[in-house]
Design a protein around this motif. Sequence first.
Motif, PDB file in Angstrom:
ATOM      1  N   ALA A 143      13.522 -31.151  14.602  1.00 52.86           N
ATOM      2  CA  ALA A 143      13.279 -31.847  15.876  1.00 52.86           C
ATOM      3  C   ALA A 143      12.288 -33.004  15.724  1.00 52.86           C
ATOM      4  CB  ALA A 143      12.802 -30.849  16.932  1.00 52.86           C
ATOM      5  N   ASN A 144      12.632 -33.927  14.826  1.00 47.38           N
ATOM      6  CA  ASN A 144      11.804 -35.117  14.601  1.00 47.38           C
ATOM      7  C   ASN A 144      12.725 -36.326  14.590  1.00 47.38           C
ATOM      8  OD1 ASN A 144      12.514 -33.581  11.933  1.00 47.38           O
ATOM      9  ND2 ASN A 144      12.512 -35.757  11.415  1.00 47.38           N
ATOM     10  N   ARG A 145      12.147 -37.526  14.754  1.00 50.25           N
ATOM     11  CA  ARG A 145      12.972 -38.724  14.572  1.00 50.25           C
ATOM     12  C   ARG A 145      13.368 -38.819  13.111  1.00 50.25           C
ATOM     13  NH1 ARG A 145      13.742 -40.931  19.680  1.00 50.25           N
ATOM     14  NH2 ARG A 145      11.803 -40.927  20.873  1.00 50.25           N
ATOM     15  N   LEU A 149       8.144 -36.956   9.592  1.00 49.98           N
ATOM     16  CA  LEU A 149       7.680 -35.609   9.252  1.00 49.98           C
ATOM     17  C   LEU A 149       8.372 -34.558  10.111  1.00 49.98           C
ATOM     18  CD1 LEU A 149       3.807 -36.148   9.055  1.00 49.98           C
ATOM     19  CD2 LEU A 149       5.394 -35.804   7.141  1.00 49.98           C
ATOM     20  N   SER A 150       8.712 -33.434   9.507  1.00 49.38           N
ATOM     21  CA  SER A 150       9.320 -32.350  10.270  1.00 49.38           C
ATOM     22  C   SER A 150       8.266 -31.651  11.121  1.00 49.38           C
ATOM     23  CB  SER A 150       9.957 -31.345   9.315  1.00 49.38           C
ATOM     24  OG  SER A 150      10.935 -31.983   8.526  1.00 49.38           O
ATOM     25  N   PRO A 151       8.655 -31.163  12.315  1.00 46.55           N
ATOM     26  CA  PRO A 151       7.710 -30.533  13.231  1.00 46.55           C
ATOM     27  C   PRO A 151       7.533 -29.048  12.961  1.00 46.55           C
ATOM     28  CG  PRO A 151       9.831 -30.811  14.297  1.00 46.55           C
ATOM     29  CD  PRO A 151      10.007 -31.283  12.883  1.00 46.55           C
ATOM     30  N   ILE A 178       8.530 -25.342   5.852  1.00 46.46           N
ATOM     31  CA  ILE A 178       9.495 -26.326   5.345  1.00 46.46           C
ATOM     32  C   ILE A 178      10.908 -25.799   5.585  1.00 46.46           C
ATOM     33  CG2 ILE A 178       8.054 -27.457   3.581  1.00 46.46           C
ATOM     34  CD1 ILE A 178       9.371 -25.701   1.529  1.00 46.46           C
ATOM     35  N   GLU A 179      11.883 -26.720   5.477  1.00 43.30           N
ATOM     36  CA  GLU A 179      13.247 -26.419   5.872  1.00 43.30           C
ATOM     37  C   GLU A 179      13.914 -25.376   4.981  1.00 43.30           C
ATOM     38  OE1 GLU A 179      11.921 -29.301   5.359  1.00 43.30           O
ATOM     39  OE2 GLU A 179      12.264 -30.606   7.086  1.00 43.30           O
ATOM     40  N   SER A 180      15.080 -24.936   5.442  1.00 46.41           N
ATOM     41  CA  SER A 180      15.861 -23.957   4.697  1.00 46.41           C
ATOM     42  C   SER A 180      16.408 -24.558   3.401  1.00 46.41           C
ATOM     43  CB  SER A 180      17.030 -23.478   5.571  1.00 46.41           C
ATOM     44  OG  SER A 180      17.866 -24.567   5.919  1.00 46.41           O
ATOM     45  N   ALA A 228      14.012 -41.631   0.564  1.00 42.97           N
ATOM     46  CA  ALA A 228      12.846 -41.756   1.437  1.00 42.97           C
ATOM     47  C   ALA A 228      13.079 -40.934   2.698  1.00 42.97           C
ATOM     48  CB  ALA A 228      12.610 -43.213   1.797  1.00 42.97           C
ATOM     49  N   HIS A 229      12.277 -39.900   2.911  1.00 45.13           N
ATOM     50  CA  HIS A 229      12.498 -38.973   4.015  1.00 45.13           C
ATOM     51  C   HIS A 229      11.227 -38.163   4.192  1.00 45.13           C
ATOM     52  CE1 HIS A 229      16.037 -37.772   6.375  1.00 45.13           C
ATOM     53  NE2 HIS A 229      15.459 -36.600   6.520  1.00 45.13           N
ATOM     54  N   TYR A 230      11.128 -37.418   5.272  1.00 47.37           N
ATOM     55  CA  TYR A 230       9.972 -36.542   5.492  1.00 47.37           C
ATOM     56  C   TYR A 230       8.668 -37.329   5.405  1.00 47.37           C
ATOM     57  CZ  TYR A 230      13.529 -33.161   3.981  1.00 47.37           C
ATOM     58  OH  TYR A 230      14.670 -32.444   3.829  1.00 47.37           O
TER      59      TYR A 230
HETATM   60 MG    MG Z   1      15.239 -33.009   8.910  1.00 45.82          MG
END
Ligand code: MG
Length: 328
Positions: A143-145, A149-151, A178-180, A228-230
């Motif tokens: 739930a982030n743009r 950064l992930s929420p 952190i994500e799955s 480039a992410h997170y």
């Molecule tokens: Mg994500």
Amino acid sequence: MSTGSPRVLPADGDLAEAAAVLRTGGLVAFPTETVYGLGANALDARAAARIFEAKQRPSFDPLITHLADAADLEALVGPVPPAVAALADRFWPGPLTLIVDRPDAIPPIVTSGLDTMAVRVPDNEYARRLIAAAGVPLAAPSANRFGQLSPTRAEHVVRGLGAAVEVVLDGGPTRCGIESTIVDARGERPVVLRLGALPVEEVEKITGPVTVRLGNSGQPVAPGTLAAHYAPRTPLRLLAAGEPPAGGGPRRGYLAFRDRPAQGWAVVEVLSASGDLTEAAAQLFEALHRLDVAGVSEIVAEPVPDTGVGRAVNDRLRRAAATWQPAG
Ligand code: MG
Ligand code: TXA
């Protein structure tokens, strides 16, 4: 840009309102054990389209479908290959996303036109109660743009998405942080498409050796694996393993694994004073969110030991640093 704020409701309260928003095509952010998800009815193409809009996410980046219970998988997609079933049996509910064939009930927008679908059962009581109350599978990215950064807290969702989401269920900080881990176990040798909260070593105990194939550019296999992410808004520079934390200053922040660097940094965040990688993973986005609002002009981060969930932490740090350029 959307203005205003979403309604923030306690995740341990009555979920009827949130479930109704989902059933009528709206968006609800909810806690999972990994990060907060931005949920919509996965059976409704128009609802799914709103996720892409709210996140400003490119339409080539497919969503994960979330189920309330492992038993719901076969009802939705039919029989799955034995290795997929074995992993679901062992790790669901939990931070493992599996690739299956997309069933006709799931509109192609959810999978960005792929004939495969990513699916998981989150290990969070509120998430599963919400999905059950909505009575439909939920498509939910973090739930982030897009790219940010992930929420890991409801506040992060409110700050990042604002009124682009109708309701945010506040279930406190997420456990894994952190994500799955994403695994395609349909073929002879399973392929890890994204490193995540479930260590690769745990997957291999069930399936035997896996291949780790993380996309980097061009047509990404799992676009959460874009180079480039997170990324925090503040430029982040990642040190090499063992590189000393030199070069502090009044406007620079430092992200340490276990030991505080010598003085001279404006802010320091330590991921785990006891050197525990699970704790470090849980603290990663938390610490980056705090550094990002601390008003520093650069964040310097050190890598963590590259084993177990530490591999996923280093992967996030490398992607967060991917756009970093030396000053001047
Ligand atoms: Mg994500
Ligand atoms: O922990 C998580 O997985 C969180 C929580 C909310 O469940 N969700 C999450 O979603 O991280 P998102 O959208 O930020 O990342 C989903 C990743 C993306 O990298 C996407 O490309 C990949 O899953 N993905 C989705 N469907 C796929 C498919 N059919 N094949 C390969 N990768 C897929």
